[in-house]
Design an enzyme around this catalytic site. Structure first.
Site, short mmCIF file in Angstrom:
data_model
loop_
_atom_site.label_atom_id
_atom_site.label_comp_id
_atom_site.label_asym_id
_atom_site.label_seq_id
_atom_site.Cartn_x
_atom_site.Cartn_y
_atom_site.Cartn_z
N GLU A 299 0.83 -1.21 0.00
CA GLU A 299 0.00 0.00 0.00
C GLU A 299 0.87 1.25 0.00
OE1 GLU A 299 -3.88 -0.35 2.51
OE2 GLU A 299 -2.26 -1.34 3.64
N GLU B 119 -4.95 6.75 11.86
CA GLU B 119 -5.09 7.27 13.21
C GLU B 119 -3.89 8.15 13.59
OE1 GLU B 119 -5.63 4.21 12.12
OE2 GLU B 119 -7.19 3.18 13.30
N LYS C 285 -9.98 6.64 3.38
CA LYS C 285 -9.14 5.90 2.43
C LYS C 285 -10.09 5.28 1.42
CE LYS C 285 -5.53 2.46 2.31
NZ LYS C 285 -4.62 1.71 3.19
N TYR D 117 -7.29 29.40 6.97
CA TYR D 117 -7.53 28.09 6.37
C TYR D 117 -6.44 27.67 5.39
CZ TYR D 117 -9.88 30.65 2.55
OH TYR D 117 -10.19 31.51 1.54
#
Length: 118
Positions: free
Chosen positions: A22, A73, A100, A54
């Protein structure tokens, strides 16, 4: 008074994932973020220095999305930590969602996601 600043639907191509493959081939990711703050003074004075910029918020997210990481995470928590560190006195709450797309789970799945609110 509580106000919020959000960036929604950010998209990145990045190299995250638990499996080495991945991290080699990469994938598409999405990020939504909301930062609760009080920007009443910025609004009254028309002064960007009294609110969450922003563009700078995006740069924090991009920095962490560019670092190949095993866990979403970890990315989410690092984003939250950087936001609190940068705007120590202006942040009331941060909510970040990282998605994802097409996770490798062996069936059709639009996305997996993590949410951190702190």
């Amino acid at each position: 008074m509580k106000n919020s600043i959000s960036l929604e639907g950010l998209e990145f191509f990045a190299y995250h994932g638990f499996f080495e493959e991945e991290r080699k081939i990469g994938n598409k990711y999405g990020v939504d973020i909301t930062v609760d703050t009080n920007f009443s003074k910025a609004a009254e004075e028309d002064n960007l220095d009294n609110t969450i910029n922003y563009m700078e918020l995006f740069e924090i997210i991009k920095k962490h999305m560019d670092i190949s990481t095993k866990l979403l995470e970890t990315i989410g928590q690092n984003i939250v930590n950087d936001i609190y560190n940068k705007w120590t006195n202006n942040v009331l709450n941060v909510k970040v969602v990282i998605k994802k797309f097409n996770p490798p789970i062996g069936t059709i799945c639009s996305f997996s996601s993590i949410t951190i609110e702190q």
